[in-house]
Structure formats: C-alpha cells, structure tokens
Design a protein around this motif. Structure first.
Motif, PDB file in Angstrom:
ATOM      1  N   GLU A 291     -13.242  28.036   0.124  1.00  0.00           N
ATOM      2  CA  GLU A 291     -13.139  26.954   1.106  1.00  0.00           C
ATOM      3  C   GLU A 291     -14.469  26.745   1.834  1.00  0.00           C
ATOM      4  N   VAL A 292     -15.137  27.838   2.139  1.00  0.00           N
ATOM      5  CA  VAL A 292     -16.449  27.734   2.793  1.00  0.00           C
ATOM      6  C   VAL A 292     -17.442  27.050   1.861  1.00  0.00           C
ATOM      7  N   ALA A 293     -17.410  27.418   0.589  1.00  0.00           N
ATOM      8  CA  ALA A 293     -18.320  26.809  -0.390  1.00  0.00           C
ATOM      9  C   ALA A 293     -18.154  25.293  -0.401  1.00  0.00           C
ATOM     10  N   ILE A 294     -16.923  24.836  -0.401  1.00  0.00           N
ATOM     11  CA  ILE A 294     -16.652  23.391  -0.405  1.00  0.00           C
ATOM     12  C   ILE A 294     -17.138  22.743   0.884  1.00  0.00           C
ATOM     13  N   GLU A 295     -16.954  23.433   2.007  1.00  0.00           N
ATOM     14  CA  GLU A 295     -17.353  22.895   3.312  1.00  0.00           C
ATOM     15  C   GLU A 295     -18.863  22.689   3.421  1.00  0.00           C
ATOM     16  N   VAL A 296     -19.629  23.431   2.624  1.00  0.00           N
ATOM     17  CA  VAL A 296     -21.088  23.263   2.673  1.00  0.00           C
ATOM     18  C   VAL A 296     -21.626  22.630   1.386  1.00  0.00           C
ATOM     19  N   GLY A 297     -20.752  21.919   0.683  1.00  0.00           N
ATOM     20  CA  GLY A 297     -21.210  21.072  -0.411  1.00  0.00           C
ATOM     21  C   GLY A 297     -21.381  21.715  -1.763  1.00  0.00           C
ATOM     22  N   TYR A 298     -20.806  22.902  -1.970  1.00  0.00           N
ATOM     23  CA  TYR A 298     -20.897  23.551  -3.278  1.00  0.00           C
ATOM     24  C   TYR A 298     -19.560  23.405  -4.001  1.00  0.00           C
ATOM     25  N   THR A 299     -19.553  22.674  -5.097  1.00  0.00           N
ATOM     26  CA  THR A 299     -18.316  22.510  -5.859  1.00  0.00           C
ATOM     27  C   THR A 299     -18.014  23.745  -6.696  1.00  0.00           C
ATOM     28  N   GLU A 300     -19.050  24.511  -7.019  1.00  0.00           N
ATOM     29  CA  GLU A 300     -18.882  25.746  -7.781  1.00  0.00           C
ATOM     30  C   GLU A 300     -19.144  26.943  -6.868  1.00  0.00           C
ATOM     31  N   PRO A 301     -18.135  27.758  -6.578  1.00  0.00           N
ATOM     32  CA  PRO A 301     -18.326  28.926  -5.707  1.00  0.00           C
ATOM     33  C   PRO A 301     -19.438  29.857  -6.184  1.00  0.00           C
ATOM     34  N   SER A 302     -19.620  29.962  -7.501  1.00  0.00           N
ATOM     35  CA  SER A 302     -20.659  30.858  -8.029  1.00  0.00           C
ATOM     36  C   SER A 302     -22.049  30.411  -7.584  1.00  0.00           C
ATOM     37  N   ASN A 303     -22.270  29.096  -7.513  1.00  0.00           N
ATOM     38  CA  ASN A 303     -23.564  28.585  -7.048  1.00  0.00           C
ATOM     39  C   ASN A 303     -23.769  28.896  -5.566  1.00  0.00           C
ATOM     40  N   PHE A 304     -22.692  28.801  -4.803  1.00  0.00           N
ATOM     41  CA  PHE A 304     -22.761  29.127  -3.378  1.00  0.00           C
ATOM     42  C   PHE A 304     -23.086  30.605  -3.178  1.00  0.00           C
ATOM     43  N   ILE A 305     -22.394  31.455  -3.926  1.00  0.00           N
ATOM     44  CA  ILE A 305     -22.615  32.902  -3.802  1.00  0.00           C
ATOM     45  C   ILE A 305     -24.059  33.251  -4.149  1.00  0.00           C
ATOM     46  N   ARG A 306     -24.580  32.629  -5.203  1.00  0.00           N
ATOM     47  CA  ARG A 306     -25.958  32.894  -5.628  1.00  0.00           C
ATOM     48  C   ARG A 306     -26.952  32.463  -4.546  1.00  0.00           C
ATOM     49  N   ALA A 307     -26.746  31.270  -3.988  1.00  0.00           N
ATOM     50  CA  ALA A 307     -27.650  30.763  -2.950  1.00  0.00           C
ATOM     51  C   ALA A 307     -27.564  31.612  -1.685  1.00  0.00           C
ATOM     52  N   PHE A 308     -26.358  32.008  -1.323  1.00  0.00           N
ATOM     53  CA  PHE A 308     -26.153  32.816  -0.112  1.00  0.00           C
ATOM     54  C   PHE A 308     -26.873  34.161  -0.237  1.00  0.00           C
ATOM     55  N   LYS A 309     -26.741  34.782  -1.393  1.00  0.00           N
ATOM     56  CA  LYS A 309     -27.374  36.089  -1.591  1.00  0.00           C
ATOM     57  C   LYS A 309     -28.893  35.979  -1.603  1.00  0.00           C
ATOM     58  N   LYS A 310     -29.408  34.901  -2.176  1.00  0.00           N
ATOM     59  CA  LYS A 310     -30.860  34.718  -2.227  1.00  0.00           C
ATOM     60  C   LYS A 310     -31.450  34.606  -0.824  1.00  0.00           C
ATOM     61  N   ILE A 311     -30.732  33.917   0.069  1.00  0.00           N
ATOM     62  CA  ILE A 311     -31.242  33.702   1.423  1.00  0.00           C
ATOM     63  C   ILE A 311     -30.994  34.903   2.327  1.00  0.00           C
ATOM     64  N   THR A 312     -29.811  35.508   2.229  1.00  0.00           N
ATOM     65  CA  THR A 312     -29.434  36.561   3.178  1.00  0.00           C
ATOM     66  C   THR A 312     -29.584  37.976   2.637  1.00  0.00           C
ATOM     67  N   GLY A 313     -29.677  38.101   1.311  1.00  0.00           N
ATOM     68  CA  GLY A 313     -29.773  39.431   0.723  1.00  0.00           C
ATOM     69  C   GLY A 313     -28.429  40.097   0.505  1.00  0.00           C
ATOM     70  N   MET A 314     -27.337  39.391   0.809  1.00  0.00           N
ATOM     71  CA  MET A 314     -25.993  39.938   0.590  1.00  0.00           C
ATOM     72  C   MET A 314     -25.064  38.826   0.113  1.00  0.00           C
ATOM     73  N   THR A 315     -23.939  39.203  -0.451  1.00  0.00           N
ATOM     74  CA  THR A 315     -22.981  38.198  -0.903  1.00  0.00           C
ATOM     75  C   THR A 315     -22.163  37.691   0.282  1.00  0.00           C
ATOM     76  N   PRO A 316     -21.543  36.515   0.155  1.00  0.00           N
ATOM     77  CA  PRO A 316     -20.671  36.021   1.230  1.00  0.00           C
ATOM     78  C   PRO A 316     -19.521  36.987   1.519  1.00  0.00           C
ATOM     79  N   MET A 317     -19.033  37.673   0.483  1.00  0.00           N
ATOM     80  CA  MET A 317     -17.935  38.618   0.671  1.00  0.00           C
ATOM     81  C   MET A 317     -18.343  39.758   1.598  1.00  0.00           C
ATOM     82  N   VAL A 318     -19.541  40.289   1.367  1.00  0.00           N
ATOM     83  CA  VAL A 318     -20.036  41.382   2.212  1.00  0.00           C
ATOM     84  C   VAL A 318     -20.256  40.886   3.634  1.00  0.00           C
ATOM     85  N   TYR A 319     -20.851  39.697   3.761  1.00  0.00           N
ATOM     86  CA  TYR A 319     -21.093  39.139   5.095  1.00  0.00           C
ATOM     87  C   TYR A 319     -19.777  38.939   5.843  1.00  0.00           C
TER      88      TYR A 319
END
Length: 328
Positions: A291-319
């Motif tokens: 749901e968060v991925a969709i709210e920030v414009g990512y139709t594919e959760p995997s793309n969101f997870i990849r971008a999130f980890k690149k910026i923060t150094g952790m996965t959205p799940m860990v955060y």
C-alpha cells in the motif's frame, strides 16, 4: 582515503609500512608513509590525520592498465588537487564521473566503496583533503553551496560541485610547501596541519566565490520551486522528465540544468528522495508495504523496495519493524 588495486588478491601485493627507498624524493616530513607494490606498479601514500580533515599525497607509478578502488568510508567531502597527469574516476551504478586534469582541483562527496579509478601506464601525482563526517554540517552553515552536498550526503548519493577549477597560485604554493616539508615529529605535523587547513578554507572560499559569481537567475529559481512543489504534491504518480517538461513547457536540457544547479542532483534522484522520504512517514502507519508503494507511485513493490534500500540502506520491512509497525 585508501587506494587499492581492484580485484587483486593480497597474495599478489606487497605492502610496506614506509615509502620505498627508490622514491625517497617524494617523502614528506611529519607524514605516515606506505607502499603497495605488484605487477601493476607502485602506489606510494603519505598521510597526515587531523581533527577535522586528513591530508593525503599519492604518487602512483603504473606499468600496465590498472583499476583502483577508492575507499572513502570515513569521509563525506573531499578536495582533490591534480599535480601530474590526469585521472577519470567513476561511481559504480551512476553516471557521475570525475575528470581531473593536471593543475585542476575538484570538490566531491561520494558514497563509500563505489568509487573506481581507471588508469593507463604512467606516473600520477595528486593530493587530497578529506573532510570528516562530523564537521560537514558546520561547514555547510558557512558555505551555501555545501548545503546541497550535506543534503545528498544524508541520502548516500554522489555529488560533484562545478567543473574542476584551476588551482590558484596561492593554493599551489601551499601545496608545494607541504610536499617540500622535511621536518619530522611534532613540528612537521603541526606545519602540515596549518597549511592543510588554510588550503581547505581558501579552496572553499574559491568555490563559494564561483558559486556567487554565476548565480541562478531569479526566474529560473522561481521555475525550479514550482517544479519542486509539483513533484512533492504528486508523489503518488509516476513522475518522469517528459511528463514534467510537458507540464511546465520547458525542454529536457533546461529541466536538467535547473536541478543540477539548484539541487546538485538529477531530476530522477530528487524525485526518488522525495518519494522515499514520504514513504518513511507512511511506513510508520498501519499501511502495508504494498500500500505504501502505491501511495508513492510505485506500481511494482519490488521497484519500491529496491529504491528504498538504495537510499536508506535497509528494506522497507526492516524500517517498518524498527519503527513499531510490523507488516503481517
């Protein structure tokens, strides 16, 4: 800062805790020297470490094409002064490239372990001033152009400020005085410290003057602020450069120049950072990762997870777990 031959095993290298005697003319009094030798050639390093910065002098003699890996893990900001030959340094996974010719210097802030230098046979000499992490924020309060460097550093993104200016005569004299120092012990250490800190401040002043000399026009800044506002108000959409150009009726080159000058990052990086910052807030709610991925414009959760980890150094799940909301 450390330089090591890329993809060479320890068994292929010889490391000495001093400068090889064949190159004693390069020895700086008061500095700690080391030598790395191998079939590629020789890397001579001399370092003096202080409270806010580290001064390093490299002499590299190569007999074959060599890729060197630069470790900048303790630093967020560096100034490189090219004294002999020219180098091109690249950031892995990025279009960022630092081309530096003899007699030029350049300011950069780069993430650790992503920094490669491809060199051909020859002799290379350069000095670096690396500013330590805990003082970057203080410098950014004094120098406006460093504010964007500090912002990008928070998100572990590379930045290169301006094209490489020519080393001024006064700064070259300071560099020469450091390299010519033959006094060892505490006096030599203090002598280099004084010159290094003066060199840092003079170089930052030169860059600040350049920044003020070529200010961004008021109309451009106004346009930039409008685009920024549009982006932050539409983070739930798929934002692209063509879409922004069409909406604001400006060309792609102009769009990229605005962000390069005013945010020191690409349009894509700016959009990604804004999306990830928004997603952090949403992850602290009861929304699921999808749901968060969709709210920030990512139709594919995997793309969101990849971008999130690149910026923060952790996965959205860990955060999410660390912030009290576990996604079942």
């Amino acid at each position: 800062m450390n330089l090591l031959p890329f993809n060479w095993s320890a068994g292929e290298l010889v490391t000495l805790p001093a400068i090889d005697s064949r190159y004693k003319k390069h020895i700086i009094g008061g500095a700690i020297g080391s030598t790395i030798k191998g079939a590629f050639g020789v890397i001579l390093k001399q370092l003096v470490d202080y409270d806010i910065l580290t001064f390093t002098y490299y002499v590299i003699v190569l007999s074959i094409d060599t890729i060197l890996q630069v470790d900048t893990s303790d630093f967020l900001l560096s100034l490189t002064y090219m004294l002999e030959n020219e180098i091109t340094q690249s950031v892995d996974g990025s279009s960022i490239a630092l081309s530096l010719s003899e007699g030029q210097f350049q300011l950069a802030g780069l993430p650790p372990d992503q920094y490669l230098m491809a060199l051909t046979p020859g002799i290379y000499r350069f000095c670096r001033l690396d500013v330590k992490r805990d003082v970057l924020s203080e410098f950014s309060q004094q120098y406006d152009f460093l504010k964007e460097v500090a912002l990008r550093a928070e998100h572990n993104l590379p930045v290169v400020y301006q094209k490489a200016p020519v080393i001024s005569h006064r700064n070259r004299l300071l560099l020469d005085s450091i390299l010519a120092n033959k006094v060892n012990g505490t006096i030599g250490h203090i002598t280099i410290e004084s010159s290094s800190k003066r060199l840092l401040l003079l170089s930052l002043n030169d860059l600040e003057e350049q920044f003020r000399k070529y200010p961004v026009l008021g109309s451009d800044r106004e346009e930039y602020e409008k685009i920024k506002a549009f982006i932050t108000n539409n983070l739930d959409k798929k934002l692209t450069i063509p879409l922004l150009c069409s909406h604001f009726k400006i060309g792609k080159t102009k769009m990229q120049q605005l962000f390069s000058q005013l945010s020191m990052m690409s349009v894509h990086d700016f959009i990604t950072i804004q999306k990830i910052e928004r997603s952090k807030l949403l992850l602290e709610t009861s929304l699921t990762i999808n749901e968060v991925a969709i709210e920030v414009g990512y139709t594919e959760p995997s793309n969101f997870i990849r971008a999130f980890k690149k910026i923060t150094g952790m996965t959205p799940m860990v955060y999410k777990a660390n912030n009290g909301q576990i996604d079942y």
